[in-house]
Each structure stands twice: as C-alpha cells, then as structure tokens.
Design a protein around this motif. Structure first.
Motif, PDB file in Angstrom:
ATOM      1  N   TRP A   3       0.823  -1.203   0.000  1.00 15.04           N
ATOM      2  CA  TRP A   3       0.000   0.000   0.000  1.00 15.04           C
ATOM      3  C   TRP A   3       0.862   1.261   0.000  1.00 15.04           C
ATOM      4  O   TRP A   3       0.579   2.218  -0.716  1.00 15.04           O
ATOM      5  CB  TRP A   3      -0.928   0.001   1.212  1.00 15.04           C
ATOM      6  CG  TRP A   3      -2.043  -0.989   1.113  1.00 15.04           C
ATOM      7  CD1 TRP A   3      -2.172  -2.170   1.770  1.00 15.04           C
ATOM      8  CD2 TRP A   3      -3.189  -0.875   0.262  1.00 15.04           C
ATOM      9  NE1 TRP A   3      -3.319  -2.806   1.397  1.00 15.04           N
ATOM     10  CE2 TRP A   3      -3.970  -2.028   0.468  1.00 15.04           C
ATOM     11  CE3 TRP A   3      -3.630   0.084  -0.643  1.00 15.04           C
ATOM     12  CZ2 TRP A   3      -5.169  -2.244  -0.209  1.00 15.04           C
ATOM     13  CZ3 TRP A   3      -4.829  -0.137  -1.319  1.00 15.04           C
ATOM     14  CH2 TRP A   3      -5.580  -1.282  -1.095  1.00 15.04           C
ATOM     15  N   GLU A   4       1.913   1.255   0.794  1.00 14.06           N
ATOM     16  CA  GLU A   4       2.795   2.420   0.838  1.00 14.06           C
ATOM     17  C   GLU A   4       3.440   2.653  -0.525  1.00 14.06           C
ATOM     18  O   GLU A   4       3.535   3.791  -1.009  1.00 14.06           O
ATOM     19  CB  GLU A   4       3.861   2.218   1.913  1.00 14.06           C
ATOM     20  CG  GLU A   4       4.623   3.462   2.291  1.00 14.06           C
ATOM     21  CD  GLU A   4       3.769   4.482   3.021  1.00 14.06           C
ATOM     22  OE1 GLU A   4       4.047   5.689   2.846  1.00 14.06           O
ATOM     23  OE2 GLU A   4       2.828   4.087   3.730  1.00 14.06           O
ATOM     24  N   ALA A   5       3.870   1.575  -1.150  1.00 11.23           N
ATOM     25  CA  ALA A   5       4.490   1.709  -2.469  1.00 11.23           C
ATOM     26  C   ALA A   5       3.477   2.189  -3.500  1.00 11.23           C
ATOM     27  O   ALA A   5       3.790   3.028  -4.363  1.00 11.23           O
ATOM     28  CB  ALA A   5       5.097   0.366  -2.889  1.00 11.23           C
ATOM     29  N   ALA A   6       2.253   1.664  -3.427  1.00 11.96           N
ATOM     30  CA  ALA A   6       1.229   2.056  -4.398  1.00 11.96           C
ATOM     31  C   ALA A   6       0.873   3.529  -4.253  1.00 11.96           C
ATOM     32  O   ALA A   6       0.765   4.264  -5.248  1.00 11.96           O
ATOM     33  CB  ALA A   6      -0.011   1.188  -4.210  1.00 11.96           C
ATOM     34  N   PHE A   7       0.706   3.998  -3.011  1.00 14.85           N
ATOM     35  CA  PHE A   7       0.374   5.410  -2.828  1.00 14.85           C
ATOM     36  C   PHE A   7       1.541   6.314  -3.219  1.00 14.85           C
ATOM     37  O   PHE A   7       1.340   7.456  -3.636  1.00 14.85           O
ATOM     38  CB  PHE A   7      -0.048   5.665  -1.379  1.00 14.85           C
ATOM     39  CG  PHE A   7      -1.456   5.207  -1.084  1.00 14.85           C
ATOM     40  CD1 PHE A   7      -2.522   5.719  -1.796  1.00 14.85           C
ATOM     41  CD2 PHE A   7      -1.698   4.256  -0.108  1.00 14.85           C
ATOM     42  CE1 PHE A   7      -3.820   5.301  -1.532  1.00 14.85           C
ATOM     43  CE2 PHE A   7      -2.989   3.826   0.167  1.00 14.85           C
ATOM     44  CZ  PHE A   7      -4.049   4.350  -0.551  1.00 14.85           C
ATOM     45  N   GLY A   8       2.753   5.813  -3.100  1.00 18.02           N
ATOM     46  CA  GLY A   8       3.884   6.586  -3.584  1.00 18.02           C
ATOM     47  C   GLY A   8       3.828   6.769  -5.087  1.00 18.02           C
ATOM     48  O   GLY A   8       4.088   7.874  -5.609  1.00 18.02           O
ATOM     49  N   GLU A   9       3.478   5.724  -5.830  1.00 17.08           N
ATOM     50  CA  GLU A   9       3.347   5.825  -7.286  1.00 17.08           C
ATOM     51  C   GLU A   9       2.179   6.733  -7.671  1.00 17.08           C
ATOM     52  O   GLU A   9       2.277   7.513  -8.622  1.00 17.08           O
ATOM     53  CB  GLU A   9       3.139   4.430  -7.879  1.00 17.08           C
ATOM     54  CG  GLU A   9       4.368   3.543  -7.841  1.00 17.08           C
ATOM     55  CD  GLU A   9       5.434   3.993  -8.834  1.00 17.08           C
ATOM     56  OE1 GLU A   9       5.096   4.752  -9.778  1.00 17.08           O
ATOM     57  OE2 GLU A   9       6.597   3.604  -8.673  1.00 17.08           O
ATOM     58  N   ILE A  10       1.065   6.631  -6.932  1.00 23.48           N
ATOM     59  CA  ILE A  10      -0.084   7.488  -7.234  1.00 23.48           C
ATOM     60  C   ILE A  10       0.266   8.949  -6.994  1.00 23.48           C
ATOM     61  O   ILE A  10      -0.103   9.839  -7.785  1.00 23.48           O
ATOM     62  CB  ILE A  10      -1.294   7.053  -6.374  1.00 23.48           C
ATOM     63  CG1 ILE A  10      -1.773   5.657  -6.801  1.00 23.48           C
ATOM     64  CG2 ILE A  10      -2.432   8.064  -6.480  1.00 23.48           C
ATOM     65  CD1 ILE A  10      -2.815   5.052  -5.880  1.00 23.48           C
ATOM     66  N   ALA A  11       0.998   9.228  -5.912  1.00 29.14           N
ATOM     67  CA  ALA A  11       1.399  10.613  -5.633  1.00 29.14           C
ATOM     68  C   ALA A  11       2.339  11.154  -6.700  1.00 29.14           C
ATOM     69  O   ALA A  11       2.346  12.359  -6.982  1.00 29.14           O
ATOM     70  CB  ALA A  11       2.060  10.685  -4.259  1.00 29.14           C
ATOM     71  N   ALA A  12       3.119  10.270  -7.319  1.00 25.56           N
ATOM     72  CA  ALA A  12       4.048  10.694  -8.365  1.00 25.56           C
ATOM     73  C   ALA A  12       3.346  10.993  -9.683  1.00 25.56           C
ATOM     74  O   ALA A  12       3.965  11.544 -10.594  1.00 25.56           O
ATOM     75  CB  ALA A  12       5.113   9.621  -8.583  1.00 25.56           C
ATOM     76  N   ARG A  13       2.067  10.633  -9.803  1.00 28.96           N
ATOM     77  CA  ARG A  13       1.282  10.890 -11.019  1.00 28.96           C
ATOM     78  C   ARG A  13       0.012  11.637 -10.620  1.00 28.96           C
ATOM     79  O   ARG A  13      -1.095  11.086 -10.659  1.00 28.96           O
ATOM     80  CB  ARG A  13       0.937   9.566 -11.716  1.00 28.96           C
ATOM     81  CG  ARG A  13       2.164   8.803 -12.218  1.00 28.96           C
ATOM     82  CD  ARG A  13       1.789   7.374 -12.583  1.00 28.96           C
ATOM     83  NE  ARG A  13       2.860   6.690 -13.276  1.00 28.96           N
ATOM     84  CZ  ARG A  13       3.931   6.181 -12.675  1.00 28.96           C
ATOM     85  NH1 ARG A  13       4.088   6.298 -11.361  1.00 28.96           N
ATOM     86  NH2 ARG A  13       4.872   5.555 -13.381  1.00 28.96           N
ATOM     87  N   PRO A  14       0.123  12.895 -10.228  1.00 31.93           N
ATOM     88  CA  PRO A  14      -1.018  13.618  -9.643  1.00 31.93           C
ATOM     89  C   PRO A  14      -2.189  13.792 -10.584  1.00 31.93           C
ATOM     90  O   PRO A  14      -3.312  13.962 -10.130  1.00 31.93           O
ATOM     91  CB  PRO A  14      -0.399  14.970  -9.245  1.00 31.93           C
ATOM     92  CG  PRO A  14       0.825  15.100 -10.090  1.00 31.93           C
ATOM     93  CD  PRO A  14       1.338  13.719 -10.302  1.00 31.93           C
ATOM     94  N   GLY A  15      -1.970  13.742 -11.870  1.00 29.80           N
ATOM     95  CA  GLY A  15      -3.083  13.957 -12.778  1.00 29.80           C
ATOM     96  C   GLY A  15      -3.755  12.697 -13.259  1.00 29.80           C
ATOM     97  O   GLY A  15      -4.761  12.764 -13.992  1.00 29.80           O
TER      98      GLY A  15
END
Length: 468
Positions: free
Chosen positions: A389-401
């Motif tokens: 989950w931490e890794a997934a939210f890190g990737e989502i935060a890196a693609r804000p749009g």
C-alpha cells in the motif's frame, strides 16, 4: 480542617475507585502501541466514510463515492470517529491508526463504567468493581478496541439504558424510562434494529422477577427510543425513497438473517467462549450454578437474574442468527462479567473481598507502570500493514493527474484513499480505463495485456494503462 479534608478524599476515593480501577486497567491493556497494525475489518471503510462526511459537511447522509450513498449503517458512531480524524488528523496516514481507534477505547471505557453503574443498583462496591475488572480484562472485549467498533458504541448505550431501567423499577420510573429509551434510540442510530433487544430482555427480566405491573417502563422506553431514532430513518426514506429501505434493511438485516454474509454453526459462540474466555468463564459458570442452586447470588436475586437473562438472551439470539462474528458477543461478555464479579465478591470465594479491598489498588498501580514501560519498548504487538500500500500510494502521488481505478477491491480498503487525502477511486466498469490511468487490484495474479505493472508487493498490484 486537615482531618476533614483527608476524610473527604478518602470517601471520594472509595466511591471513585469502583469505576476508576476497571477503566484504568482497560487503558493499560489498550493504549500502549495503539497505532500498530492495519485498517482491519471495517475500520478503513468507516474511517473514510466518517472523515468524508465532515469534509463534505454532510453528516446525515453517509457516502463512499460522490454519488454512492452508504446506508448499511446509521451515522452516529461513524460520524463521531470521522470528527476525530477531521479535527486532529486531517490527512491520515497508515501509521495514524490511533486517531481512528481512540474513540473506541474511550467508548469501551464508558461501557465498563456503565456496567459498574448498572451493577451498583443491586450490589456493593466490591462486587461491582470486580464485575468491571472482569469485563475490562476479557480478551474478546478489549481486543475490539483495535478497530472502529460500532458494536462497542451500541453496548455502551445499551448498558447505560440497562442501569436506568434497573433503577426505574424502584422509583422515578417515568424519567428514567425516558432516558433509557433515549439511550436505546442512540443505539439504533449506531446499528440497525439491534438495540431493541435490550428492551425485550428487560421485559423478560421483569416477568422473571414477578414485576409484571412495571412493564410499562419498558413500553415507555420503547416509545422514547423510537422518538429518537425515527427522524433520521424517516428523513433518509424521504430523501432516497428508491434506495434507502432496500439497502438499509435488505443488505444489513435480510441478507444477514439469511446467512448470506457470514454463516456459521449455532455452537460458534459456545466454542468462542470455551476457547478464549479464561479464566473468567470459570467464575461466571460458578456464579450461574450458585444462582440456580441458592436462588440468589450475594444479597441480591434480581441483579444476578438480570445479568443471567441478559447474557443468556443475547447468547441464544446471536447463536440462532445465521450471520455470526466475535464482535456480536460483546453483550454476552458484559452479562457474564456481572455474574463473575458478584461470584468473586459474594459467592463461596469470600477471600476475594480482601483481594478487592487490599490488593486491587497496588495491582492496578503495577499494571500502570507495566503499561508505561511496555509502551516505551520498541516491540510490535500487531503485524505491520502490507508494504504494497505504501508503495502504491507513492506511485499514485508521483502521477497527480492520473485517474485511479480499482477492481475487486472492497470498500474497506478503498477507504485508504480518503485517509490519504485522495478521492474514492472509481470502479472498473464496462468501458476500460483510458491510457495513462492507474488500476489497483488486490490478490491478483494476471493483468490485461494493455497494462504494465508499477507495483507488485504483498497483496497489492498497481498497474498503468499503456494502450487501448
């Protein structure tokens, strides 16, 4: 003057310790390392729904997605937890579970105090205090504080109502019955319908002790309960005539009664009691036997009989109900704690009186010291959250749009998005997500050929759509 001051504090301590000692013991068992673990059972869902209610300013109509109403539970407890997250947490992260759990701990303490107060209507201080100690140290009770427990809220309201109705039998019946009904109404605004069982069991108790003429206090409490609970239910039906009743009663009552959610055999709770409720099961069983043989337990017949009707009635009800879960047995443990406490203090084990008077305070002090030391130690009492989950939210935060979708992810785990300051994710529907979108799945092994993996860790699989 000095002696008067000392006498005042001694009398104050004698009165307060009855409630304070069980509550402090419960705190020692629940507060250390409260932030460990994960958003288990329904905690993520309730936390996300409650937090969003305050963010949107809509406290009566709960929602998951923007257009998806959430009518499986009434709003009272969920909104209360949401306020704590909103007021003190803002954007909550996985390691901030303590904010979501703290209200449950406080409510569990309130329920322990309510049990002691209910027992005081019939028993002395020592028996009542020991009943609270038994409940506070019951494993299946205190472990419920590691989640957002609507059952714990419901239990607190019902136990306060129980104490009021027990006192209404002796006098000032109208006022106490109305207050008890209001508390049952709050229970009905926590979980659908279940709180009414408390009134049924109180009526059964009145019949058992031959106080048929006092049944009117239960009828009055029922009216007050409906007066408190009906407005929200009526408002939701008026606002959402096509969806509210079907989801509220269909999904939460009819489906559970049909065993479509978690069906288990009728002896499930007996097995739970025999496996986890030690050593208190021994004293509760002894108290029930003593009550059956002697006709009373301690100096009271009505009090232990109320506890027996309460615990036995709840046990029968939840055993015949097909949908079963350990949390549904909380009222049973409260009734058994009542019986065990009186048996310890006033049954054949008379030596427990000296234990309650002489050793309870030093033992409680030792528990506080031990809890503080344990809280300071770098130990883990619950498994950490899935690192995926931490890794997934890190990737989502890196693609804000990027648009985020989920597939076969339950709403409890979808609640993590709201707790991270994100919107509820969209479900993958009939039309495939557009290029550049992110799709999160759990327990998935294969991906469509149009996606590439970004995160594959633990149970979490996050992918990006790269072509049509």
């Amino acid at each position: 003057m000095g002696h008067d001051w000392i006498r005042f504090w001694v009398r104050f301590w004698v009165r307060v310790r009855v409630y304070l000692i069980p509550i402090v013991l419960l705190g020692c068992l629940t507060l250390p390392h409260l932030d460990q673990g994960d958003w288990r059972t329904d905690t993520g869902r309730y936390a996300g729904v409650g937090l969003q209610a305050w963010q949107d300013g809509e406290l009566l109509t709960l929602r998951t997605h923007a257009e998806a109403t959430y009518f499986k539970k009434p709003p009272l407890a969920i909104v209360a937890h949401g306020w704590v997250l909103y007021a003190f947490g803002g954007e909550v992260h996985v390691d901030d579970l303590s904010l979501a759990r703290l209200p449950t701990v406080l409510v569990a303490m309130g329920a322990v105090g309510a049990l002691v107060w209910s027992m005081r209507a019939f028993h002395g201080r020592n028996a009542s205090m020991l009943g609270g100690v038994v409940l506070a140290t019951t494993y299946e009770y205190f472990r419920r504080t590691r989640e957002i427990s609507l059952d714990m809220w419901q239990l607190m309201f019902m136990l306060i109502a129980l104490g009021l109705l027990a006192r209404a039998v002796g006098g000032r019946g109208v006022v106490r019955s109305l207050l008890a009904g209001a508390l049952v109404g709050l229970a009905l605004l926590t979980k659908p319908l279940v709180g009414l069982v408390a009134l049924v069991l109180c009526a059964a108790w009145l019949l058992a002790i031959g106080r048929v003429r006092r049944l009117w206090i239960v009828a009055l409490a029922l009216g007050a309960a409906l007066l408190v609970a009906t407005p929200w239910h009526a408002l939701m039906h008026v606002r959402y005539p096509d969806t509210f009743l079907g989801e509220y009663f269909g999904a939460e009552v009819v489906d559970r009664a049909a065993g479509q959610i978690a069906s288990r055999p009728w002896w499930y709770y007996l097995e739970q009691l025999g496996r986890t409720h030690w050593p208190w099961l021994l004293f509760a069983a002894g108290g029930l036997v003593w009550l059956a043989v002697k006709g009373r337990l301690g100096r009271s017949r009505a009090g232990p009989l109320l506890a027996a009707v309460w615990s036995g009635g709840w046990l029968v009800l939840i055993s015949v109900f097909p949908d079963k879960a350990p949390r549904y047995a909380l009222p049973v443990y409260a009734g058994l704690a009542w019986i065990a406490g009186v048996f310890l203090a006033a049954g054949p084990l008379q030596g427990a009186r000296s234990i309650g008077r002489r050793l309870t305070l030093p033992l409680t002090g030792a528990a506080v010291v031990g809890a503080v030391v344990f809280a300071l130690l770098p130990v883990r009492v619950q498994a950490p959250p899935d690192p995926g989950w931490e890794a997934a939210f890190g990737e989502i935060a890196a693609r804000p749009g990027a648009a985020v979708y989920v597939e076969r992810v339950n709403t409890n785990e979808q609640g993590r998005f709201v707790l991270r300051g994100l919107a509820w994710p969209a479900e993958v529907g009939g039309s495939p997500p557009e290029i550049g979108s992110l799709v999160l799945r759990t327990d998935e092994e294969e991906l469509p050929g149009r996606e590439r993996v970004l995160v594959a860790e633990g149970r979490v699989l996050l992918s990006e759509v790269i072509r049509e």
